[in-house]
Enzyme design. Sequence first.
Site, PDB file in Angstrom:
ATOM      1  N   ARG A 295       0.824  -1.206   0.000  1.00 26.57           N
ATOM      2  CA  ARG A 295       0.000   0.000   0.000  1.00 26.57           C
ATOM      3  C   ARG A 295       0.859   1.258   0.000  1.00 26.57           C
ATOM      4  O   ARG A 295       0.536   2.233  -0.681  1.00 26.57           O
ATOM      5  CB  ARG A 295      -0.957  -0.027   1.196  1.00 26.57           C
ATOM      6  CG  ARG A 295      -2.106  -0.996   0.982  1.00 26.57           C
ATOM      7  CD  ARG A 295      -2.955  -1.228   2.206  1.00 26.57           C
ATOM      8  NE  ARG A 295      -4.097  -2.070   1.863  1.00 26.57           N
ATOM      9  CZ  ARG A 295      -4.959  -2.556   2.732  1.00 26.57           C
ATOM     10  NH1 ARG A 295      -4.816  -2.291   4.028  1.00 26.57           N
ATOM     11  NH2 ARG A 295      -5.972  -3.311   2.342  1.00 26.57           N
ATOM     12  N   TYR A 439      -6.329  -1.000  -6.727  1.00 27.77           N
ATOM     13  CA  TYR A 439      -5.719  -2.221  -6.165  1.00 27.77           C
ATOM     14  C   TYR A 439      -5.041  -1.971  -4.824  1.00 27.77           C
ATOM     15  O   TYR A 439      -4.852  -0.841  -4.412  1.00 27.77           O
ATOM     16  CB  TYR A 439      -4.808  -2.926  -7.155  1.00 27.77           C
ATOM     17  CG  TYR A 439      -3.621  -2.229  -7.758  1.00 27.77           C
ATOM     18  CD1 TYR A 439      -3.020  -1.107  -7.215  1.00 27.77           C
ATOM     19  CD2 TYR A 439      -3.051  -2.766  -8.931  1.00 27.77           C
ATOM     20  CE1 TYR A 439      -1.909  -0.523  -7.789  1.00 27.77           C
ATOM     21  CE2 TYR A 439      -1.944  -2.177  -9.522  1.00 27.77           C
ATOM     22  CZ  TYR A 439      -1.375  -1.060  -8.948  1.00 27.77           C
ATOM     23  OH  TYR A 439      -0.264  -0.488  -9.534  1.00 27.77           O
ATOM     24  N   GLU A 440      -4.723  -3.066  -4.157  1.00 27.33           N
ATOM     25  CA  GLU A 440      -4.228  -3.070  -2.774  1.00 27.33           C
ATOM     26  C   GLU A 440      -5.227  -2.428  -1.813  1.00 27.33           C
ATOM     27  O   GLU A 440      -4.858  -1.816  -0.814  1.00 27.33           O
ATOM     28  CB  GLU A 440      -2.870  -2.366  -2.676  1.00 27.33           C
ATOM     29  CG  GLU A 440      -1.769  -2.989  -3.502  1.00 27.33           C
ATOM     30  CD  GLU A 440      -1.619  -4.488  -3.248  1.00 27.33           C
ATOM     31  OE1 GLU A 440      -1.941  -4.946  -2.127  1.00 27.33           O
ATOM     32  OE2 GLU A 440      -1.190  -5.200  -4.163  1.00 27.33           O
ATOM     33  N   GLY A 441      -6.493  -2.633  -2.084  1.00 23.56           N
ATOM     34  CA  GLY A 441      -7.553  -2.049  -1.274  1.00 23.56           C
ATOM     35  C   GLY A 441      -7.973  -0.719  -1.855  1.00 23.56           C
ATOM     36  O   GLY A 441      -7.184   0.227  -1.889  1.00 23.56           O
TER      37      GLY A 441
END
Length: 594
Positions: A295, A439-441
């Site tokens: 992140r 992406y990555e949350g």
Amino acid sequence: MPAYEAPLRDIRFVLNEVLQIDKFSNLPGFADATPDVVDAILEEAAKFCSSELQPLNQPGDEEGCHFDDGKVTTPKGFKEAYDKFAEAGWIGLPCDPAYGGQGLPKVINFAVEEMVCSANLSFGMYPGLSNGAYNALYLHGTEDQKKLYLPKLVSGKWSGTMCLTEPQCGTDLGLIKTRAEPQADGSYHITGTKIFISAGEHDLTENIVHLVLARLADAPAGIRGISLFVCPKFLPDAAGNIGARNKLVCGAIEKKMGIKASATCVMNFDGARAWLVGQKHKGMSAMFTMMNFARLAVGIQGLGVAEAAYQGAVTYAKERLQMRSLGGVKAPDKPADPIVVHPDVRRMLLTQRSITEACRALAYWAGIELDIAAHHPEAERRQAADDLVALLTPIVKAYLTDHGSLAANLGVQVFGGHGYIRDWGMEQLIRDARITEIYEGTNGIQALDLVGRKLSVGTGRLLRRFFHPVTAYLETATANPALAEFALPLMKAVAKLQQATAWLAQAGLRDPEEAGAAAHDYLRLFALVALGYMWCRMAEVALSRQESEEHAFYQAKLAGARFFMTKVIPETNLLFTTMTSGKNAMMAVPDDYF
């Protein structure tokens, strides 16, 4: 494609003058990171990015990756560039020397990652995923696993992935169906399908190390029943030599909006042999190690795109001639003035630049706190640093990637019609940047993480790691008349953030939907205060060095700080108003309205 030149002077300004990384020479890694060494690293990284990576960016986007019967071929030139990148040791820059790394501070690696992402975001995905796999195995793997996999990942001979998402689950990983079956020899067989797997298959390395989330038959329901496994494409022997092909295959690659030279794969595991990483049913804690690093890295991607967009836009704005200045002719020897003289163009350029420079300082601050959390001799200082990084991670990920998209859009707008044409390369930045917000949350999930998890830790312990140094700084800064024009707007914004935090704590306790409805605005409010704090620190340095030979450089910093404090940070007032207006405007709307 707009030319990219690494902003080395700006990077050095943050590292050496604002964060003063030389103060940490007593920590492992920093002792070797002398100013001369760091300068040499940054110079070489800049050369590599401009000469090897940036020229491949637009052609890589045009060609994309090729899929043929389970095999993926990266665009022309990527394999050669990757080999040079690995051979030069860039992948192992922050890694433990025990496994072949250089052991240098993560904050230095952040600076290198920024340059890579500005030059060629798709390329940066491949070593970036390997670094994430390294971190997960380094912190959670067995000694045998570390001995086997880490040297290969560090050298770049092998690469890594993280296999989380499935067709029926993305954010809600508790819905994972991929199963793991224990074998008599202590290994496991993995069966299931994973989607959206970056670098899941490619031709850059001889082996790919997949970190896979899966569920054992006796696992409890939800995320508490997920385990993490290491599952290589080719099965290695104890010496690390690759052998038979494992029972996994790439079923397809996605046709995407952007990052087209990065292979985004559907991965099918059909009884693939794998080994448990960490404890059974505790895979999420190990995977979150990888995800939290990722992140922050995605935040750096947003920063990199923003810098590239600004450079392209400002170059064009100085060259493109259109109309005359509202204040009078500026270029009498030309048929029209360059568009950089027009107020709206200056608004866009200053928005790009002032936020980008503050984002760089914020990201690097998080990077140096990562180093302190890992290496400081005092446990209390390590905990404080770890807390601050935990708090800043969703902010860095969400706000920097939002800004990357904003900066790319502003860049296209500065170009006008030419920005919409592919040949100029600006529209690629929009397409590439867009995924970083997802992406990555997703960034909405980052906001929920901030308000739902981070604020409640230790009855506000994480918050105090931010508010205490900021308020202490302001007590001194506001007493300095020269800093008042920067410190006073920040002080007002900090007060708004504190009010917002108190409101959120009360409303969120009564009704979780109130917290959810306010989360987006709260994260942006928090981010602007954090960026304002970084600008105040940068302005303080610039004020102290106005009489140096680099007078123009420091004057530019003060100009950026003034624009931010005048035109950007006032947004905190609007954000406070909207977040405290409550949930009803959105949640009271009946479902059949949509």
